[in-house]
Design a protein around this motif. Structure first.
Motif, PDB file in Angstrom:
ATOM      1  N   GLU A   1       0.669  -1.230   0.282  1.00 17.65           N
ATOM      2  CA  GLU A   1      -0.022  -0.170   0.497  1.00 17.65           C
ATOM      3  C   GLU A   1       0.846   0.689  -0.358  1.00 17.65           C
ATOM      4  O   GLU A   1       1.759   1.100   0.809  1.00 17.65           O
ATOM      5  N   GLU A   2       0.388   2.371  -0.629  1.00 19.60           N
ATOM      6  CA  GLU A   2       1.088   3.319  -0.174  1.00 19.60           C
ATOM      7  C   GLU A   2       0.841   4.154   0.225  1.00 19.60           C
ATOM      8  O   GLU A   2       0.116   4.283   1.742  1.00 19.60           O
ATOM      9  N   THR A   3       1.823   4.186   1.418  1.00 24.62           N
ATOM     10  CA  THR A   3       2.500   5.205   2.768  1.00 24.62           C
ATOM     11  C   THR A   3       3.825   5.999   2.755  1.00 24.62           C
ATOM     12  O   THR A   3       4.130   6.508   2.107  1.00 24.62           O
ATOM     13  N   HIS A  59      12.089   3.055   3.425  1.00 27.23           N
ATOM     14  CA  HIS A  59      11.077   3.178   1.895  1.00 27.23           C
ATOM     15  C   HIS A  59      11.442   4.276   0.850  1.00 27.23           C
ATOM     16  O   HIS A  59      10.820   3.393  -0.728  1.00 27.23           O
ATOM     17  N   ASP A 105      10.869   2.670  -3.085  1.00 24.47           N
ATOM     18  CA  ASP A 105      10.143   3.194  -3.683  1.00 24.47           C
ATOM     19  C   ASP A 105      10.790   3.574  -5.397  1.00 24.47           C
ATOM     20  O   ASP A 105      10.049   3.480  -6.430  1.00 24.47           O
ATOM     21  N   GLN A 155      10.334   2.254  -9.280  1.00 23.45           N
ATOM     22  CA  GLN A 155       9.832   3.432 -10.434  1.00 23.45           C
ATOM     23  C   GLN A 155      11.136   3.133 -11.516  1.00 23.45           C
ATOM     24  O   GLN A 155      11.101   2.731 -12.402  1.00 23.45           O
ATOM     25  N   GLN A 202      -0.396   0.858  -7.682  1.00 25.77           N
ATOM     26  CA  GLN A 202      -1.182   1.088  -6.108  1.00 25.77           C
ATOM     27  C   GLN A 202      -2.266   0.978  -6.236  1.00 25.77           C
ATOM     28  O   GLN A 202      -2.448   2.239  -6.541  1.00 25.77           O
ATOM     29  N   GLN A 221      -6.283   1.105  -4.380  1.00 30.66           N
ATOM     30  CA  GLN A 221      -6.219   1.235  -2.550  1.00 30.66           C
ATOM     31  C   GLN A 221      -6.618   0.528  -1.929  1.00 30.66           C
ATOM     32  O   GLN A 221      -7.606  -0.828  -2.639  1.00 30.66           O
TER      33      GLN A 221
END
Length: 458
Positions: free
Chosen positions: A221-223, A245, A249, A253, A313, A315
């Motif tokens: 999940e996006e945090t 983190h 990411d 990417q 990602q 939701q």
């Protein structure tokens, strides 16, 4: 032991508060005991000095007064803790105290021919000496209880030939443990516990947020980055988590962009080769070249899809998992596929619906393709829930159960010519399950067939 283990707090704050409370109570009890011991010794010393001062004053009065007033002087000088009596012989204490004798002789200015015999002892430590028994007889004369805390006793010779016999007791003190003491102890403990709870909750709040974000990150999940606050150790942990983190990411990417660039760059030469193959004469070589180019394009598309799926990602939202599985199986049943699902009630679970649906479609599709009939089961538990996709096919060799999850691994070579089959389906499915914090495994059933098991944390 099991009872204590059940009562022992599970959280860090509760454990530290409990240990601190036990230490506080122990310190208070020891402090009270030390205070009582020191107070008893101090009172004994003060009472002894006061008794000695009074004895010296009585000796002076008896020396300067006529004999007919001696009885009245003794009567006026006695108290509940000091007993005085004139006798023709000394008390003769067993353990004499030269220090007290020298002090009394100095205060009275006594010559060496007048005797001073004094003993100082604690009744709880002293043996029941003859002088102590004599003191009991003195108390019997007054019809009182026997002494329990005698400090000084002895005799002082008067100039007229008589002896002043005396015995002193320590004042009975009230019990130190009272309601006020209990109240003070509870008040101090409450204040200390309140401050500790506030302090540790404030200190552990960033840890709880760190654990929550780490769990979300593990589910894919996006945090957002955590605010760096709290004690130094916790702040360092949050900084390390934020760095990890950011690097993860960036890694996802960069890999996605790299694969997308490779896919784009390779499409141009592949298209060029396809155009060149059109100018070849018809025949087996031309057909094989075009099939190879088509497979390369499929592998590029599947590889790019695999990388993008890892970086997707979607939701997370709460939904009824029973309804999701039921609707998915009904879709297959409407198309005439033998997919069965039975469940009752409602099970609300936080997940990414489209992602989980895609995983199940892959597993059910594989089972239908190679077994012909599928059964889906949902088994909720206290710590995790399990989704089972069961078939009655030939299964997979035991040493190949983990190999099939590797990219581009295909057990059935006949599938090499099938459209879109490049061996990435199970790899993508497991990746998507990992994004939910779960696990996807394959198991051969004892009664025959294969089981795809999805374990999701609750």
């Amino acid at each position: 032991m099991a009872f204590i283990k059940r009562l022992w707090p599970k959280g860090l704050t509760g454990q530290i508060v409990l240990v601190a409370l036990a230490g506080l109570i122990l310190i208070q009890l020891l402090s009270i005991q030390i205070y009582r011991t020191d107070r008893e010794e101090a009172l004994g010393f003060i009472n002894s000095r006061n008794a000695m001062q009074r004895i010296v004053s009585v000796v002076r009065l008896l020396t300067l007064s006529p004999p007919e007033l001696h009885r009245e002087i003794l009567k006026a000088s006695r108290s509940e803790t000091l007993f005085l009596r004139l006798a023709p012989e000394p008390l003769q204490p067993d353990n004499r105290s030269p220090r007290f004798e020298a002090l009394v002789r100095s205060k009275l200015g006594y010559p060496p021919d007048l005797m001073v015999e004094i003993s100082a002892e604690l009744s709880k430590d002293a043996p029941r000496s003859r002088a102590w028994r004599h003191h009991v007889r003195m108390m019997d004369d007054r019809k009182g209880p026997p002494p329990q805390d005698m400090r000084l006793y002895g005799s002082i010779e008067l100039p007229g030939g008589q002896w002043l016999q005396f015995s002193s007791l320590v004042d009975k003190e009230a019990g130190t443990w009272s309601r006020q003491t209990t109240f003070n102890l509870l008040l101090v403990a409450s204040l200390v516990i309140g401050m500790m709870i506030w302090l540790f909750r404030r200190a552990t709040l960033p840890l709880k947020q760190l654990a929550h974000n780490a769990d979300k990150l593990g589910r894919g999940e996006e945090t957002a980055l955590l605010k760096e606050e709290g004690p130094t150790e916790i702040r360092d942990s949050i900084q390390a988590f934020n760095r990890m983190h950011t690097r993860l990411d960036r890694f996802v990417q960069d890999r996605t962009q790299m694969l997308a660039a490779i896919s784009h760059d390779l499409r141009t030469p592949i298209t060029s080769l396809r155009l060149r193959s059109e100018f070849l004469a018809d025949g087996e070589d031309k057909e094989r070249i075009q099939q190879t180019l088509q497979q390369i394009e499929q592998m590029l598309a599947a590889t790019l899809s695999f990388a993008r799926d890892e970086g997707t990602q979607e939701q997370t939202r709460e939904l009824d998992l029973v309804s999701l599985l039921e609707s998915l199986c009904d879709d297959y049943a409407d198309m005439g596929q033998p997919v069965h699902f039975e469940a009752e009630g409602k099970l609300v679970y936080a997940c990414r619906a489209n992602t989980l649906r895609r995983v199940l479609q892959n597993l059910i599709g594989n089972a239908l393709k190679y077994a012909g009939e599928v059964e889906v089961r949902l088994e909720p538990g206290p710590q995790e829930l399990i989704i089972r996709v069961l078939d009655q096919g030939p299964g997979i060799a035991h040493d190949q159960l983990d190999e099939v999850f590797k990219p581009f691994v295909r057990l059935d070579e006949a599938r090499n010519t099938e459209s879109g089959s490049v061996g990435l389906g199970l790899s993508i499915a497991r990746t998507l399950v990992h994004q939910h914090g779960g696990e996807l495994t394959l198991h051969n059933r004892a009664e025959g067939g294969l089981e795809a098991r999805i374990s999701l944390p609750r």
